[in-house]
Design a protein around this motif. Structure first.
Motif, PDB file in Angstrom:
ATOM      1  N   ILE A 121       8.040 -14.947  -2.150  1.00 22.41           N
ATOM      2  CA  ILE A 121       7.213 -13.947  -2.829  1.00 22.41           C
ATOM      3  C   ILE A 121       7.288 -14.110  -4.342  1.00 22.41           C
ATOM      4  N   SER A 122       6.124 -14.165  -4.960  1.00 19.91           N
ATOM      5  CA  SER A 122       6.043 -14.337  -6.406  1.00 19.91           C
ATOM      6  C   SER A 122       5.787 -12.993  -7.093  1.00 19.91           C
ATOM      7  N   LYS A 123       4.560 -12.513  -7.053  1.00 21.34           N
ATOM      8  CA  LYS A 123       4.191 -11.267  -7.720  1.00 21.34           C
ATOM      9  C   LYS A 123       3.926 -10.190  -6.685  1.00 21.34           C
ATOM     10  N   ILE A 124       4.301  -8.949  -6.998  1.00 17.13           N
ATOM     11  CA  ILE A 124       4.072  -7.810  -6.106  1.00 17.13           C
ATOM     12  C   ILE A 124       3.190  -6.798  -6.828  1.00 17.13           C
ATOM     13  N   ARG A 125       2.140  -6.362  -6.161  1.00 15.92           N
ATOM     14  CA  ARG A 125       1.300  -5.284  -6.683  1.00 15.92           C
ATOM     15  C   ARG A 125       1.480  -4.057  -5.790  1.00 15.92           C
ATOM     16  N   ILE A 126       1.761  -2.924  -6.398  1.00 18.92           N
ATOM     17  CA  ILE A 126       1.925  -1.677  -5.660  1.00 18.92           C
ATOM     18  C   ILE A 126       0.686  -0.828  -5.903  1.00 18.92           C
ATOM     19  N   THR A 134       7.934  -8.854 -12.320  1.00 17.81           N
ATOM     20  CA  THR A 134       7.210  -9.429 -11.181  1.00 17.81           C
ATOM     21  C   THR A 134       6.444  -8.371 -10.391  1.00 17.81           C
ATOM     22  N   ILE A 135       6.536  -7.112 -10.830  1.00 16.43           N
ATOM     23  CA  ILE A 135       5.886  -6.005 -10.115  1.00 16.43           C
ATOM     24  C   ILE A 135       4.852  -5.338 -11.013  1.00 16.43           C
ATOM     25  N   GLU A 136       3.695  -5.078 -10.457  1.00 17.20           N
ATOM     26  CA  GLU A 136       2.624  -4.407 -11.185  1.00 17.20           C
ATOM     27  C   GLU A 136       2.143  -3.202 -10.381  1.00 17.20           C
ATOM     28  N   PHE A 137       2.041  -2.049 -11.034  1.00  9.10           N
ATOM     29  CA  PHE A 137       1.452  -0.871 -10.401  1.00  9.10           C
ATOM     30  C   PHE A 137      -0.054  -0.883 -10.647  1.00  9.10           C
ATOM     31  N   LEU A 164       0.861  -1.188   0.000  1.00  5.30           N
ATOM     32  CA  LEU A 164       0.000   0.000   0.000  1.00  5.30           C
ATOM     33  C   LEU A 164       0.894   1.233   0.000  1.00  5.30           C
ATOM     34  N   ALA A 165       0.879   1.981  -1.094  1.00  7.66           N
ATOM     35  CA  ALA A 165       1.793   3.107  -1.256  1.00  7.66           C
ATOM     36  C   ALA A 165       1.061   4.399  -1.596  1.00  7.66           C
ATOM     37  N   GLY A 166      -0.218   4.444  -1.297  1.00  6.34           N
ATOM     38  CA  GLY A 166      -0.995   5.628  -1.615  1.00  6.34           C
ATOM     39  C   GLY A 166      -0.867   6.722  -0.571  1.00  6.34           C
ATOM     40  N   SER A 167      -1.627   7.783  -0.776  1.00  8.83           N
ATOM     41  CA  SER A 167      -1.601   8.938   0.121  1.00  8.83           C
ATOM     42  C   SER A 167      -2.975   9.147   0.728  1.00  8.83           C
ATOM     43  N   ARG A 168      -2.990   9.665   1.948  1.00 10.78           N
ATOM     44  CA  ARG A 168      -4.251  10.061   2.570  1.00 10.78           C
ATOM     45  C   ARG A 168      -4.654  11.440   2.053  1.00 10.78           C
ATOM     46  N   PRO A 169      -5.929  11.807   2.209  1.00  6.84           N
ATOM     47  CA  PRO A 169      -6.388  13.097   1.667  1.00  6.84           C
ATOM     48  C   PRO A 169      -5.633  14.297   2.237  1.00  6.84           C
ATOM     49  N   GLU A 170      -5.297  14.229   3.526  1.00  4.97           N
ATOM     50  CA  GLU A 170      -4.587  15.353   4.140  1.00  4.97           C
ATOM     51  C   GLU A 170      -3.103  15.305   3.775  1.00  4.97           C
ATOM     52  N   ALA A 171      -2.466  16.456   3.811  1.00  8.24           N
ATOM     53  CA  ALA A 171      -1.031  16.523   3.508  1.00  8.24           C
ATOM     54  C   ALA A 171      -0.240  15.720   4.527  1.00  8.24           C
ATOM     55  N   ASP A 172       0.792  15.026   4.062  1.00  7.93           N
ATOM     56  CA  ASP A 172       1.628  14.248   4.955  1.00  7.93           C
ATOM     57  C   ASP A 172       2.830  15.081   5.379  1.00  7.93           C
ATOM     58  N   ALA A 173       3.051  15.156   6.689  1.00  9.67           N
ATOM     59  CA  ALA A 173       4.117  16.011   7.222  1.00  9.67           C
ATOM     60  C   ALA A 173       5.499  15.574   6.754  1.00  9.67           C
ATOM     61  N   LEU A 174       5.728  14.274   6.694  1.00  8.67           N
ATOM     62  CA  LEU A 174       7.042  13.794   6.264  1.00  8.67           C
ATOM     63  C   LEU A 174       7.288  14.085   4.788  1.00  8.67           C
ATOM     64  N   ALA A 175       6.274  13.880   3.957  1.00  9.83           N
ATOM     65  CA  ALA A 175       6.423  14.172   2.530  1.00  9.83           C
ATOM     66  C   ALA A 175       6.726  15.652   2.317  1.00  9.83           C
ATOM     67  N   THR A 176       6.029  16.503   3.070  1.00  9.90           N
ATOM     68  CA  THR A 176       6.284  17.948   2.969  1.00  9.90           C
ATOM     69  C   THR A 176       7.695  18.280   3.430  1.00  9.90           C
ATOM     70  N   ARG A 177       8.095  17.690   4.537  1.00 11.13           N
ATOM     71  CA  ARG A 177       9.421  17.959   5.109  1.00 11.13           C
ATOM     72  C   ARG A 177      10.536  17.591   4.140  1.00 11.13           C
ATOM     73  N   TYR A 178      10.361  16.503   3.393  1.00 10.10           N
ATOM     74  CA  TYR A 178      11.416  16.033   2.490  1.00 10.10           C
ATOM     75  C   TYR A 178      11.133  16.361   1.022  1.00 10.10           C
ATOM     76  N   ALA A 179      10.150  17.216   0.793  1.00 13.28           N
ATOM     77  CA  ALA A 179       9.867  17.763  -0.537  1.00 13.28           C
ATOM     78  C   ALA A 179       9.642  16.676  -1.585  1.00 13.28           C
TER      79      ALA A 179
END
Length: 270
Positions: free
Chosen positions: A57-62, A84-87, A14-29
């Motif tokens: 592990i066989s297949k990875i979905r992001i 082996t990876i699918e977005f 699970l690599a998505g974002s929540r609706p509100e701004a993420d403090a760490l993402a903002t901090r590291y641009a």
């Protein structure tokens, strides 16, 4: 054990974002939290590497709302070239996103689910969890408070307090069969309150909530009761690795994770 596990498990990150701004993402641009660098490498790249290099592990979905930032970032761009990876574009909620994958005819079980900020995930955690999850519809990894604080007393977690111990989620789940989809409707109801462990219990009825908050039930009894209510086999897996419940939600977590990764590197001589 090894032969049973070889390439038998698919995985979701699970690599998505929540609706509100993420403090760490903002901090590291960076545009999404999954690209925040931890010890010099984007979170998502670390988790994908841990899963992709494991024998089970066989297949990875992001799953993410927008995978273009990952294709542009030097740490995660190679993932798009890996067969082996699918977005997969995620839906409005985590529960709906996972359910969309599980509905796909190409989906096989068991399916391991983790998050992009689970940056300390390693081979021993994956092996232990996959083995312990065998034969279940749903397995949920937890770390007991004493296990974490013995190693990292400075770490602050959210604890679910039950008879026999206090537990923190380890961001590892296993769906062992399509029947696990039964849980996703409940997941959708509470995922916005993910730090409130008791909130999940309210939707299973007042008696179960009462038994839990009065600490009449152990964590295993709680899982059994919920499983019976849903017609599922649910197992709580106690992880022996303290690091299993250290995800990176805030700056303090990041500092601790980087310290642990440096120690691992020194021990490995890299």
């Amino acid at each position: 054990m090894t032969s049973q596990a070889d390439k038998s498990v698919d995985a979701i990150i699970l690599a998505g974002s929540r609706p509100e701004a993420d403090a760490l993402a903002t901090r590291y641009a960076v545009t999404v939290k999954a690209l925040v660098p931890v010890a010099g490498k984007a979170m998502l790249a670390r988790v994908a590497q841990a899963l992709g290099s494991h024998r089970a592990i066989s297949k990875i979905r992001i799953l993410a709302q927008d995978y273009k930032p990952f294709r542009r970032h030097p740490d995660t761009a190679p993932l798009a070239e890996d067969d082996t990876i699918e977005f997969v574009e995620s839906a409005a909620t985590i529960a709906l996103s996972i359910d969309r994958v599980l509905q796909n005819e190409a989906t096989t079980y068991p399916m391991l689910i983790t998050t992009a900020d689970n940056v300390l995930l390693d081979a021993s955690m994956i092996s232990d969890f996959v083995e312990a999850a065998r034969g279940t519809d749903i397995a949920i990894a937890v770390v007991e408070k004493s296990v974490l604080l013995r190693r990292y007393p400075e770490s602050k977690r959210t604890w679910l307090k039950l008879r026999g111990g206090h537990f923190s989620g380890a961001n590892l789940f296993c769906f062992g069969s399509v029947r696990a989809r039964e849980l996703l409707g409940y997941w959708a109801e509470v995922e916005q309150d993910r730090k409130k462990g008791w909130k999940l219990l309210t939707i299973f009825g007042p008696m179960l909530l009462f038994l839990a908050i009065t600490r009449i039930l152990t964590v295993d009894q709680l899982a059994t009761r919920i499983g019976k209510k849903l017609g599922l086999t649910i197992r709580v897996v106690r992880m022996t690795q303290a690091e299993a419940c250290i995800d990176v939600d805030k700056e303090d977590d990041l500092g601790l994770a980087e310290k642990i990764l440096r120690e691992r590197s020194a021990q490995a001589g890299t």
